[in-house]
Design an enzyme around this catalytic site. Sequence first.
Site, PDB file in Angstrom:
ATOM      1  N   ALA A 145       0.803  -1.224   0.000  1.00 61.18           N
ATOM      2  CA  ALA A 145       0.000   0.000   0.000  1.00 61.18           C
ATOM      3  C   ALA A 145       0.836   1.273   0.000  1.00 61.18           C
ATOM      4  O   ALA A 145       0.304   2.359  -0.158  1.00 61.18           O
ATOM      5  CB  ALA A 145      -0.924   0.010   1.215  1.00 61.18           C
TER       6      ALA A 145
ATOM      7  N   ARG B 118       9.508   7.940  -3.064  1.00 65.53           N
ATOM      8  CA  ARG B 118      10.898   8.088  -3.483  1.00 65.53           C
ATOM      9  C   ARG B 118      11.140   7.626  -4.919  1.00 65.53           C
ATOM     10  O   ARG B 118      12.183   7.873  -5.490  1.00 65.53           O
ATOM     11  CB  ARG B 118      11.824   7.338  -2.497  1.00 65.53           C
ATOM     12  CG  ARG B 118      11.877   8.003  -1.121  1.00 65.53           C
ATOM     13  CD  ARG B 118      12.488   7.087  -0.057  1.00 65.53           C
ATOM     14  NE  ARG B 118      11.509   6.142   0.492  1.00 65.53           N
ATOM     15  CZ  ARG B 118      11.774   5.276   1.472  1.00 65.53           C
ATOM     16  NH1 ARG B 118      12.989   5.212   1.985  1.00 65.53           N
ATOM     17  NH2 ARG B 118      10.834   4.465   1.929  1.00 65.53           N
TER      18      ARG B 118
ATOM     19  N   LYS C 172       4.656   2.157  -6.717  1.00 63.98           N
ATOM     20  CA  LYS C 172       5.996   1.537  -6.741  1.00 63.98           C
ATOM     21  C   LYS C 172       5.945   0.057  -7.090  1.00 63.98           C
ATOM     22  O   LYS C 172       6.739  -0.427  -7.895  1.00 63.98           O
ATOM     23  CB  LYS C 172       6.664   1.733  -5.380  1.00 63.98           C
ATOM     24  CG  LYS C 172       7.962   0.977  -5.237  1.00 63.98           C
ATOM     25  CD  LYS C 172       8.756   1.391  -4.019  1.00 63.98           C
ATOM     26  CE  LYS C 172       8.150   0.913  -2.734  1.00 63.98           C
ATOM     27  NZ  LYS C 172       9.005   1.236  -1.565  1.00 63.98           N
TER      28      LYS C 172
ATOM     29  N   ASP D 184       8.057  -4.591  -1.855  1.00 61.47           N
ATOM     30  CA  ASP D 184       9.185  -3.876  -2.470  1.00 61.47           C
ATOM     31  C   ASP D 184      10.515  -4.570  -2.221  1.00 61.47           C
ATOM     32  O   ASP D 184      11.569  -3.970  -2.348  1.00 61.47           O
ATOM     33  CB  ASP D 184       9.224  -2.415  -2.004  1.00 61.47           C
ATOM     34  CG  ASP D 184       9.649  -2.255  -0.545  1.00 61.47           C
ATOM     35  OD1 ASP D 184       9.694  -3.266   0.189  1.00 61.47           O
ATOM     36  OD2 ASP D 184       9.932  -1.112  -0.139  1.00 61.47           O
TER      37      ASP D 184
ATOM     38  N   GLU E 172      14.111   1.578  14.000  1.00 61.88           N
ATOM     39  CA  GLU E 172      14.122   2.227  12.682  1.00 61.88           C
ATOM     40  C   GLU E 172      15.281   3.212  12.610  1.00 61.88           C
ATOM     41  O   GLU E 172      15.634   3.839  13.621  1.00 61.88           O
ATOM     42  CB  GLU E 172      12.790   2.930  12.442  1.00 61.88           C
ATOM     43  CG  GLU E 172      11.654   1.974  12.138  1.00 61.88           C
ATOM     44  CD  GLU E 172      11.987   1.008  11.008  1.00 61.88           C
ATOM     45  OE1 GLU E 172      12.371   1.468   9.914  1.00 61.88           O
ATOM     46  OE2 GLU E 172      11.893  -0.213  11.220  1.00 61.88           O
TER      47      GLU E 172
ATOM     48  N   ARG F 151       8.357 -11.271 -31.918  1.00 62.03           N
ATOM     49  CA  ARG F 151       7.347 -10.666 -31.036  1.00 62.03           C
ATOM     50  C   ARG F 151       6.387 -11.732 -30.529  1.00 62.03           C
ATOM     51  O   ARG F 151       6.430 -12.873 -30.975  1.00 62.03           O
ATOM     52  CB  ARG F 151       6.641  -9.551 -31.806  1.00 62.03           C
ATOM     53  CG  ARG F 151       7.579  -8.368 -32.080  1.00 62.03           C
ATOM     54  CD  ARG F 151       6.982  -7.394 -33.066  1.00 62.03           C
ATOM     55  NE  ARG F 151       5.634  -7.024 -32.670  1.00 62.03           N
ATOM     56  CZ  ARG F 151       4.713  -6.546 -33.525  1.00 62.03           C
ATOM     57  NH1 ARG F 151       5.010  -6.396 -34.802  1.00 62.03           N
ATOM     58  NH2 ARG F 151       3.521  -6.227 -33.089  1.00 62.03           N
TER      59      ARG F 151
ATOM     60  N   ASN G 282      -0.703  -8.257 -43.370  1.00 57.74           N
ATOM     61  CA  ASN G 282      -1.737  -8.938 -42.585  1.00 57.74           C
ATOM     62  C   ASN G 282      -2.815  -7.995 -42.067  1.00 57.74           C
ATOM     63  O   ASN G 282      -3.795  -8.432 -41.503  1.00 57.74           O
ATOM     64  CB  ASN G 282      -1.085  -9.659 -41.398  1.00 57.74           C
ATOM     65  CG  ASN G 282      -0.307  -8.697 -40.520  1.00 57.74           C
ATOM     66  OD1 ASN G 282       0.217  -7.702 -40.997  1.00 57.74           O
ATOM     67  ND2 ASN G 282      -0.254  -8.972 -39.238  1.00 57.74           N
ATOM     68  N   TYR G 283      -2.647  -6.710 -42.282  1.00 60.41           N
ATOM     69  CA  TYR G 283      -3.502  -5.728 -41.593  1.00 60.41           C
ATOM     70  C   TYR G 283      -4.111  -4.798 -42.627  1.00 60.41           C
ATOM     71  O   TYR G 283      -3.402  -4.248 -43.469  1.00 60.41           O
ATOM     72  CB  TYR G 283      -2.610  -4.946 -40.620  1.00 60.41           C
ATOM     73  CG  TYR G 283      -3.337  -3.985 -39.715  1.00 60.41           C
ATOM     74  CD1 TYR G 283      -4.440  -4.399 -38.976  1.00 60.41           C
ATOM     75  CD2 TYR G 283      -2.900  -2.673 -39.589  1.00 60.41           C
ATOM     76  CE1 TYR G 283      -5.081  -3.515 -38.123  1.00 60.41           C
ATOM     77  CE2 TYR G 283      -3.543  -1.789 -38.742  1.00 60.41           C
ATOM     78  CZ  TYR G 283      -4.640  -2.209 -38.008  1.00 60.41           C
ATOM     79  OH  TYR G 283      -5.276  -1.334 -37.175  1.00 60.41           O
TER      80      TYR G 283
HETATM   81  C1  UD1 Z   1      10.902  -1.009   6.157  1.00 58.58           C
HETATM   82  C2  UD1 Z   1      11.126  -1.397   7.626  1.00 58.58           C
HETATM   83  C3  UD1 Z   1      12.620  -1.388   7.925  1.00 58.58           C
HETATM   84  C4  UD1 Z   1      13.333  -2.339   6.974  1.00 58.58           C
HETATM   85  C5  UD1 Z   1      13.025  -2.002   5.521  1.00 58.58           C
HETATM   86  C6  UD1 Z   1      13.528  -3.121   4.622  1.00 58.58           C
HETATM   87  C7  UD1 Z   1       9.207  -0.672   8.961  1.00 58.58           C
HETATM   88  C8  UD1 Z   1       8.682   0.365   9.865  1.00 58.58           C
HETATM   89  N1  UD1 Z   1      10.438  -0.473   8.494  1.00 58.58           N
HETATM   90  O1  UD1 Z   1      11.325   0.334   5.984  1.00 58.58           O
HETATM   91  O2  UD1 Z   1      12.848  -1.814   9.264  1.00 58.58           O
HETATM   92  O3  UD1 Z   1      14.740  -2.275   7.214  1.00 58.58           O
HETATM   93  O4  UD1 Z   1      11.603  -1.915   5.302  1.00 58.58           O
HETATM   94  O5  UD1 Z   1      13.380  -2.816   3.266  1.00 58.58           O
HETATM   95  O6  UD1 Z   1       8.543  -1.660   8.717  1.00 58.58           O
HETATM   96  N2  UD1 Z   1       3.568  -0.191   3.287  1.00 58.58           N
HETATM   97  C9  UD1 Z   1       2.190  -0.259   3.344  1.00 58.58           C
HETATM   98  N3  UD1 Z   1       1.535   0.691   4.080  1.00 58.58           N
HETATM   99  C10 UD1 Z   1       2.175   1.670   4.744  1.00 58.58           C
HETATM  100  C11 UD1 Z   1       3.584   1.736   4.679  1.00 58.58           C
HETATM  101  C12 UD1 Z   1       4.269   0.781   3.938  1.00 58.58           C
HETATM  102  O7  UD1 Z   1       1.576  -1.129   2.759  1.00 58.58           O
HETATM  103  O8  UD1 Z   1       1.494   2.483   5.393  1.00 58.58           O
HETATM  104  C13 UD1 Z   1       4.282  -1.219   2.493  1.00 58.58           C
HETATM  105  C14 UD1 Z   1       5.040  -0.644   1.306  1.00 58.58           C
HETATM  106  O9  UD1 Z   1       4.263  -0.741   0.099  1.00 58.58           O
HETATM  107  C15 UD1 Z   1       6.262  -1.541   1.220  1.00 58.58           C
HETATM  108  C16 UD1 Z   1       6.475  -2.017   2.643  1.00 58.58           C
HETATM  109  O10 UD1 Z   1       5.266  -1.813   3.316  1.00 58.58           O
HETATM  110  O11 UD1 Z   1       6.045  -2.653   0.385  1.00 58.58           O
HETATM  111  C17 UD1 Z   1       7.635  -1.296   3.347  1.00 58.58           C
HETATM  112  O12 UD1 Z   1       7.357   0.075   3.423  1.00 58.58           O
HETATM  113  P1  UD1 Z   1       8.478   1.173   3.227  1.00 58.58           P
HETATM  114  O13 UD1 Z   1       7.839   2.496   3.450  1.00 58.58           O
HETATM  115  O14 UD1 Z   1       9.197   0.952   1.968  1.00 58.58           O
HETATM  116  O15 UD1 Z   1       9.404   0.849   4.484  1.00 58.58           O
HETATM  117  P2  UD1 Z   1      10.946   1.192   4.648  1.00 58.58           P
HETATM  118  O16 UD1 Z   1      11.100   2.621   5.010  1.00 58.58           O
HETATM  119  O17 UD1 Z   1      11.709   0.698   3.488  1.00 58.58           O
HETATM  120 CA    CA Z   2      11.128  -0.169   1.512  1.00 58.88          CA
END
Ligand code: UD1
Ligand code: CA
Length: 449
Positions: free
Chosen positions: A12, A17, A24, A107, A157, A318, A371-372
């Site tokens: 979500a 970034r 993303k 991600d 964190e 293709r 063909n088209y």
């Molecule tokens: C997060 C971790 C961090 C870890 C890193 C690894 C937390 C608080 N931090 O940080 O400890 O080292 O990943 O890559 O968990 N997402 C949601 N809803 C939200 C926020 C995030 O679904 O409200 C999802 C994002 O789509 C993503 C994942 O959670 O797939 C991680 O979120 P992201 O904001 O990328 O966390 P990081 O700052 O990378």
């Molecule tokens: Ca992340």
Amino acid sequence: MNQPLLIVVLAAGLGVRMRSRRAKVLHHLAGRSLLGHALARAQVAGASQIAVVVGRGMAEVRAEALAHAPTAQVFEQATQAGTADAVLAARGALERHRGDVLVLFADTPLIEAPTLDKLIGALHGANIAVLGFAPDDPTGYGRLILDASGRVLAIREHKEATETERAQRLCNAGAMAFRVPSLLALIGRIRNDNAAQEYYLTDAVAHASGEGLTAQPVVCSPQEAMGINTREQLAMAEAIFQARARANAMREGVTMIAPDTVWLSYDTVLGRDVTIEPNVFLGPGVVIAEGAEILANSHIVGARIGEGARVGPFARLRPGADVGRHVHIGNFVEIKNASLEAGAKANHLAYIGDGRVGEGANIGAGAIFCNYDGYKKHFIDVGKGAFIGSNAALIAPVKIGDGAYVASGSVISRNVEPEALAIARSPQELRPGWAAKFRALMQSRKKQS
Ligand code: UD1
Ligand code: CA
């Protein structure tokens, strides 16, 4: 005993970034979305149920989730209030579930199946298993705070960590497995009193250890654990994926002359003794059978290439191109949604679309399948052993019978019966001595002026 496993995939996040209009998790790695990679992993990890958390109104992300995991339950997170809040969005699935829970981030697409197996396996000795890794640059990642016996007491964190805590090399990869009395209750205790005012899933570990539950780290390589937050990281992850895929292919018996210049997709299938020359791009859906050769600078997507076939240099296949055994496809030949049966040849400069080329048939240089008609695509059938002369245009729909000849330069719009010759071009005129007379005339004019 393994318990039933609910896998919650968090997708979500806005991915600010990335600086993109697209979510993303819809960005691609090796021809498949990041979300697609995460869901493929979830499926091989043996999930009894998959829940995907998407942002409110993220219709494309929802559709992508269901395309990769049709039986998944998709939940919406109202606001991106953090990873703990995201897990709570899947409350419906968590309330019904009895067993272990694995949380994956969409991600983090490079985590491999055996690593997830280890993570889940660690639940035999702990209530929580945290995937850890030691990146060269830990900036931005949560740090694992360990006790003397190596258990995880908390995850700090980056934004919250002190200098001493930041010096801790072991970081949180994001994947976490839980075997706790109630994950909902545990996560419900997490507060957002931190720098980002977010509900951090990682705080679950400190709450758990406070209640006498245990958390165990499982360490994987930094390549696997890499999270994608920026386009640079996306490109780095792509490079890691490609290096892995090429090494696998070579281990399985594929020859690559310059592996660093060969691009594979997540689902590329290469048979033994396939040779791939430099600068070849293989998009999704490519299957290449044993002994086939792909010569330099070819671009191939959604195509099958049969045993011992030779494709390229500079060929473009293709989606729907089906190149049979020992077929030769030469330079500047484009094939789309067409099959070439065993031993057929199209060696130079041709377009073959929406058709069939029978066994051993020959498509001459510059031949075009028209063909088209501007509205619809029509089919062209070239029979076994037929010979299509250079620069012929075959206008669909049309059928060239087995063994027939189409003369060079012909424009063919009516069927040609087997073994016939079709010539459809203006007859040649011959004027003996014309050139000499013409030159004499031009020279005499030049003298007069
Ligand atoms: C997060 C971790 C961090 C870890 C890193 C690894 C937390 C608080 N931090 O940080 O400890 O080292 O990943 O890559 O968990 N997402 C949601 N809803 C939200 C926020 C995030 O679904 O409200 C999802 C994002 O789509 C993503 C994942 O959670 O797939 C991680 O979120 P992201 O904001 O990328 O966390 P990081 O700052 O990378
Ligand atoms: Ca992340």
